[in-house]
Design an enzyme around this catalytic site. Structure first.
Site, short mmCIF file in Angstrom:
data_model
loop_
_atom_site.label_atom_id
_atom_site.label_comp_id
_atom_site.label_asym_id
_atom_site.label_seq_id
_atom_site.Cartn_x
_atom_site.Cartn_y
_atom_site.Cartn_z
N GLY A 1 9.06 9.71 8.72
CA GLY A 1 8.55 10.28 7.48
C GLY A 1 7.64 11.47 7.70
O GLY A 1 7.99 12.39 8.43
N HIS B 1 0.85 -1.20 0.00
CA HIS B 1 0.00 0.00 0.00
C HIS B 1 0.88 1.25 0.00
O HIS B 1 1.88 1.30 0.71
CB HIS B 1 -0.89 -0.02 1.24
CG HIS B 1 -2.05 0.94 1.18
ND1 HIS B 1 -1.90 2.30 1.27
CD2 HIS B 1 -3.38 0.70 1.04
CE1 HIS B 1 -3.10 2.88 1.19
NE2 HIS B 1 -4.01 1.92 1.06
#
Lengths: 298, 298
Positions: B169, B79
């Protein structure tokens, strides 16, 4: 879940707001779930829920106010009726048993007879004899036929006097399992068509199990209506009832123009509708978001 | 009903159970509706609901734990993902408004930026510019592309530093309206028919507003399926979607053999179905009995 009784008390006023409000306001100690008045029927259903004792007390107080405010002499309305308080059904919910509902029905019936002078018939699960189970038979003759009915030996009331109350008639009190009041409106002003369709869908006369039906006229809207009680609506779901009415109406070139659920209906009944029409596979009741939010027992 | 926000927080661990459990357990004060992990996606979605303040606090705590436990360097999964906490959507339920959902999205975004040093993009209804509405565009480049993305002026984050967090991130936080995942199964094994029907019902290609649709094959059952997201299912109700699929399938002589609602659906969506098919007049949401029994706010 707690022991709860639901009571859907039907009284014979659906037009005069101040009378309706006075009767409805007559009791506390229970949660009022719904008040549904119908001008054509000239009738109101006040649905409330509470502990068995609280429900019985509230039923008595609301009845006393209805007897005080409603004079059945000259009462007109599309729905069959025999009294100012026409019918008081108790329905066991949660942990309450049918025996408990029957006991409360008897208690309320005894008080209506002794304290208000109302002749009372116990019906459905509370009935004292088989021929009194069915409300339609108990109410046969309606208010106007009460003097003759109450004079007959086999219609001696379960409580109260052997003659009608001068203004309030008689009352049926009982216990039953859950039912849904469901009306289907037809695209015709011809009440004979509604009566014919009622005959085809009513259990007794060859229709669906668990369905009682009558054809009535909605004068204000100039539409005929099939007015029904669906007992055990998880056994005989509403979509089946509607689609049979539609089928039978087609014979006359008549369409269904609308329908109406009167008062309250359990979620499960609505879900059965969705499951049928959406052809849902494997849909669980707990997929409804709110069931996850409610969760806790009341 | 109360003001509620639903939050479907997606974080980038779908394989290591002890990490998943630690992250999921990081917050109280909200009701967890679902935890769905996918090993192929290497991703988990924790869906919970609570008051706006409680939902925002829970989202922050779960995010903090995910940032602590998940190192995106070396993360692999099917994903698309850009962060240890990848996306946090808030959905208003009950009496909560979109403005309140947006406000909480901003609040959580600001805290992720200030307290955890995470660059944050606000998306969907919370987006600060049109090109940031769409999650796919925000996430474009994924984790590995963040150093370049965050250096570009037009991708300056809404909160937090102009450079990626060394291990976590970046994160997208937003607000959107409710959507229902709805699949319709066809009486054919031909997936091309499902794809053709999907094209006819999808908003983008000439179908119903609010519908995204794909044709897929259910290999086990040998049936083709139209799989859909229906955004704003009170605007575009499920019955309209089903009946259009049925209409379009008829062209091929194909019937609808079943349908499926995936996950949770608000009561109101089910009630719209009943209102349409039963032709209900004047049916109120609060005629569903359970809404009266569990009326208190959770």
């Amino acid at each position: 879940m707690a022991k709860l009784l639901e009571c859907a008390l039907n009284f014979s006023e659906g037009r005069r707001e101040e009378v309706i409000n006075a009767v409805v306001a007559a009791a506390q100690g229970v949660r009022v779930l719904d008040v549904a008045s119908d001008k054509d029927h000239n009738r109101t259903v006040r649905t409330f829920v509470g502990s068995p004792e609280a429900a019985a007390e509230a039923a008595f107080r609301v009845s006393a106010k209805a007897v005080e405010r409603i004079d059945m002499n000259g009462h007109r309305g599309a729905h069959p009726r025999m009294g100012a308080v026409d019918v008081i059904p108790f329905v066991p919910l949660g942990q309450a048993t049918m025996a408990e509902a029957i006991a409360m029905a008897r208690q309320v019936g005894q008080r209506l007879g002794a304290e208000l002078g109302i002749p009372v018939y116990l019906y459905e699960e509370a009935a004292t004899r088989p021929e009194r189970r069915n409300l339609a038979d108990v109410r046969q003759g309606e208010y106007e036929g009460l003097p003759q009915k109450l004079a007959e030996p086999q219609w001696k009331p379960d409580f109260g006097p052997d003659h009608p109350h001068p203004t309030a008639g008689a009352t049926a009190v009982g216990a039953r399992i859950y039912l849904v009041a469901y009306n289907v409106n037809l695209g015709t002003p011809d009440v004979e068509i509604a009566k014919a369709i009622a005959r085809t869908v009513r259990a007794k006369t060859g229709g669906l199990q668990n369905v009682k039906a009558l054809g009535v006229m909605l004068r204000e809207r100039k539409l005929a209506q099939v007015t029904m009680n669906v007992v055990d609506p998880l056994c005989t779901p509403l979509y089946r009832v509607l689609e049979l009415v539609r089928l039978e109406a087609a014979r006359y070139g008549v369409a269904v123009v609308g329908s109406e659920i009167v008062g309250l209906v359990p979620l499960a009944v609505i879900l059965e509708t969705a499951r049928y029409y959406l052809q849902l596979e494997g849909f669980r009741d707990d997929q409804v978001l709110e069931t996850r939010l409610w969760g806790e027992t009341p």
